[in-house]
Enzyme design. Structure first.
Site, PDB file in Angstrom:
ATOM      1  N   ARG A 163       0.867  -1.156  -0.140  1.00 34.53           N
ATOM      2  CA  ARG A 163       0.080   0.088   0.109  1.00 34.53           C
ATOM      3  C   ARG A 163       1.036   1.377  -0.006  1.00 34.53           C
ATOM      4  O   ARG A 163       1.858   1.302   0.684  1.00 34.53           O
ATOM      5  CB  ARG A 163      -0.995   0.220   1.314  1.00 34.53           C
ATOM      6  CG  ARG A 163      -1.989   0.906   1.184  1.00 34.53           C
ATOM      7  CD  ARG A 163      -2.969   0.864   0.207  1.00 34.53           C
ATOM      8  NE  ARG A 163      -4.250   1.356   0.466  1.00 34.53           N
ATOM      9  CZ  ARG A 163      -4.977   1.797  -0.549  1.00 34.53           C
ATOM     10  NH1 ARG A 163      -5.023   1.886  -1.545  1.00 34.53           N
ATOM     11  NH2 ARG A 163      -6.274   2.609   0.078  1.00 34.53           N
ATOM     12  N   SER A 208      -7.862   0.330   2.620  1.00 35.84           N
ATOM     13  CA  SER A 208      -8.251   0.029   1.709  1.00 35.84           C
ATOM     14  C   SER A 208      -9.433  -1.060   1.498  1.00 35.84           C
ATOM     15  O   SER A 208      -9.594  -1.744   2.669  1.00 35.84           O
ATOM     16  CB  SER A 208      -7.111  -0.754   0.722  1.00 35.84           C
ATOM     17  OG  SER A 208      -7.487  -1.463  -0.350  1.00 35.84           O
ATOM     18  N   SER A 209     -10.254  -1.193   0.512  1.00 39.71           N
ATOM     19  CA  SER A 209     -11.387  -2.322   0.333  1.00 39.71           C
ATOM     20  C   SER A 209     -10.653  -3.469  -0.268  1.00 39.71           C
ATOM     21  O   SER A 209     -11.479  -4.481  -0.440  1.00 39.71           O
ATOM     22  CB  SER A 209     -12.325  -1.739  -0.387  1.00 39.71           C
ATOM     23  OG  SER A 209     -13.009  -0.453   0.233  1.00 39.71           O
ATOM     24  N   GLY A 250     -13.808  -0.410  -5.801  1.00 42.19           N
ATOM     25  CA  GLY A 250     -13.820   0.478  -4.452  1.00 42.19           C
ATOM     26  C   GLY A 250     -14.499  -0.136  -3.304  1.00 42.19           C
ATOM     27  O   GLY A 250     -14.234  -1.251  -3.077  1.00 42.19           O
ATOM     28  N   THR A 281      -8.867   0.045 -10.044  1.00 43.36           N
ATOM     29  CA  THR A 281      -8.444  -1.132  -9.467  1.00 43.36           C
ATOM     30  C   THR A 281      -8.381  -2.439 -10.443  1.00 43.36           C
ATOM     31  O   THR A 281      -9.299  -2.381 -11.275  1.00 43.36           O
ATOM     32  CB  THR A 281      -8.873  -1.535  -8.036  1.00 43.36           C
ATOM     33  OG1 THR A 281      -8.805  -0.281  -7.252  1.00 43.36           O
ATOM     34  CG2 THR A 281      -8.259  -2.923  -7.211  1.00 43.36           C
TER      35      THR A 281
END
Length: 599
Positions: free
Chosen positions: A105, A482-483, A505, A390
């Site tokens: 990340r 984060s998801s 998301g 993503t």
């Protein structure tokens, strides 16, 4: 051992084929392999990236070699979603179920402050204003993930793994319908720099047509230099200085990026977060990912219900699914953040008894009036959008090693800033825009979601006020929540059954959970599990995917007490591989251009 495994799988999968209604025809790979690990499989969101992964497997590479080749190739062909300018989470298992995860990340610059996204009057700035500036850019982590993963689990030379991406950037790739659509919708970001405009837009400002061959010589040169010199080429020396200057020059205030921020970046080895669901072991990424805890929460809260008996066409199932999401997201918003800065009660949030207690709050015949976090309150939840740009991909190699990897630059085309041919992330907008809650109202304590425009990555949480700093506030050197939910599922005998994950998301944990339920409870083949329609209900609203049979269930859900049910577009894109009695199968989401390819 394998014979017992095949027998345990064959029964539920065969029953499922008989018991379920027909689903849309979608792209999937089937194999008649009698032995599960004689051929590998790749599933990725772009066929050219998937082909890069298969190329590595056919050269004798590992699942990790293939995954890194996919990530690098996606930098070229899916620039709106992931790549060198962003970061990601890598989850690896060997055939014996030994897990290894890498947290790549992005990080805030050391000088960043909690007020980073506040205007002079103290109010949060507009989302797009924050995104399209250096304020949103974190130190990229993708290349350091690649380096660490290959050090641990790679078999091929570093330069070999970069070859497909170099070819794609040098020789060109065609604009696909999905990329064209994103260029049309996101010109303010994709074309924010002269470099981006020249790559993807015509002289009149419209996107280059579908099928146009795009060459990116700047990115080809970058990848070539990385092939020769390794990740340090980007993270040290002149390139680190140039990257920091590019970001700092676009940062109007609060904590400009420095070369020291880039040079000091390190990935983190985190312990995998695992739990059980109906005797299956489900494992994913630790915080700052909220993926594993949220996936396990939804599953655990639903475990007391006989979902198989209800089936995927039951309105009651979708009601239960919505209610479990509300509980899981209340905990997610309240507790999840960077564990290097905030204590995150992962063990408590994934405790089986705790989740059963949470699930007992769910009624099959009515909705919950109020949804509160289930543990004593730490710092309150904040306000901020969720990542949208993503990509997820999975690989299993012929030795039985597997990788589930989610890579992101956050919004479509990230911040819009480019460096050496690739887009830079806007991951720092995954922090809460509000660093602490007002002291004006101490009555509340729970959280309730209100959905803004999810397609633009906006998901805000309205919470009780209590003066304390929020867990996911900006801090120097911190990683935003984060998801992303790269997930591995193991069968009751301990063998790998499924690798799955998604993009989109805040919907990512729900997409991942839906696929797992599709396989375990509804006994669906992997393609049909990914094709299941989507219902997203992180708070008081329920969003249902349009143009699906589920969109016709609005009256039934309203009759069960859901007061704000809307049919609306959702950002959906999942990929998965599943072991069956015949061997590995895989699929890409039918809503995407994704595919699965056997070695």
């Amino acid at each position: 051992m394998f014979k017992r495994f095949v027998t345990s799988l064959a029964i539920p999968l065969t029953l499922g084929a008989c018991a379920t209604a027909p689903y849309p025809e979608i792209r999937a790979v089937q194999t008649t392999n009698a032995t599960p690990y004689t051929r590998g499989i790749v599933s990725a969101a772009d066929p050219r990236a998937a082909a890069a992964g298969v190329e590595m497997l056919r050269k004798g590479g590992s699942a990790t070699d293939a995954a890194i080749a996919i990530m690098l190739s996606l930098t070229v062909v899916e620039p709106q979603s992931s790549g060198l300018g962003g970061g990601g989470f890598y989850v690896h298992t060997d055939p014996n179920g030994n897990l290894d995860t890498i947290d790549g990340r992005e990080k805030a610059p050391a000088a960043a402050t909690p007020n980073r996204f506040l205007k002079p009057d103290g109010e949060p700035m507009d989302f797009r204003t924050a995104v399209e500036s250096g304020l949103s850019i974190g130190v990229p982590g993708s290349l350091r993930v690649a380096e660490e993963a290959m050090r641990k689990h790679g078999k091929l030379p570093w330069a070999t793994v970069l070859e497909p991406a170099i070819r794609l950037a040098r020789d060109g790739f065609q604009i696909t319908p999905r990329l064209y659509s994103t260029l049309l919708e996101s010109k303010s970001t994709a074309g924010r720099t002269p470099e981006g405009l020249a790559l993807f837009y015509q002289a009149d400002g419209t996107p280059k047509p579908i099928g146009t061959l795009v060459r990116n010589p700047a990115l080809a040169e970058t990848l070539q230099q990385i092939a020769l010199h390794g990740a340090d080429w980007l993270y040290t020396g002149q390139n680190a200085e140039d990257l920091a200057r590019t970001i700092a020059n676009d940062t109007p205030s609060d904590g400009k990026m420095t070369a020291a921020d880039i040079e000091s970046y390190k990935v983190a080895d985190r312990p995998a977060v695992c739990g059980t669901y109906r005797a299956y072991r489900v494992c994913g990424m630790a915080p700052p990912s909220s993926g594993a805890t949220t996936v396990l929460a939804i599953l655990g809260e639903l475990e007391p219900f006989d979902l198989a008996k209800l089936g995927p066409k039951s309105p009651t199932f979708w009601h239960l699914f919505a209610e479990a999401q509300r509980l899981a997201y209340a905990d997610r918003e309240r507790f999840l953040a960077d564990p290097d800065f905030v204590p995150v009660p992962v063990k408590e949030l994934t405790d089986h008894a705790y989740l059963l207690k949470r699930g007992a709050l769910i009624s099959p015949t009515s909705t919950m009036t109020d949804v509160e976090p289930g543990l004593p309150l730490p710092p309150p939840a904040g306000k901020g959008p969720a990542e949208h740009g993503t990509s997820h991909f999975v690989v299993v190699d012929k030795w039985g090693d597997a990788v589930s990897y989610t890579s992101t630059i956050e919004s479509s085309f990230g911040s819009g800033d480019m460096f050496r041919g690739f887009y830079l992330n806007n991951e720092l907008t995954d922090f809460s825009f509000v660093p602490q809650e007002s002291c004006a109202d101490r009555k509340g304590g729970g959280s309730e979601a209100r959905m803004g425009d999810i397609a633009d990555g906006k998901l805000e949480m309205a919470v009780g006020h209590d003066c304390r700093p929020v867990a996911n506030r900006v801090e120097g050197g911190k990683r935003p929540r984060s998801s992303m939910s790269p997930t591995l599922v193991f069968s009751p005998d301990g063998k790998l059954l499924m690798a799955v994950g998604a993009a989109g998301g805040a919907t990512i944990p729900v997409q991942t959970t839906r696929a797992i339920i599709g396989v375990i409870d509804f006994h669906l083949p992997v393609d049909q599990a990914l094709a299941l329609p989507m219902l997203f209900s992180p708070g008081g609203q329920v969003a249902i995917e349009p143009n699906t049979w589920l969109a016709g269930y609005v009256p039934e859900l309203e009759a069960l007490g859901h007061k704000d049910v809307k049919v609306r577009q959702l950002p959906l894109k999942a990929n998965a591989a599943l072991l069956t009695a015949q061997g590995w199968t895989g699929a890409g989401d039918p809503r995407s251009e994704g595919v699965a390819i056997l070695q």
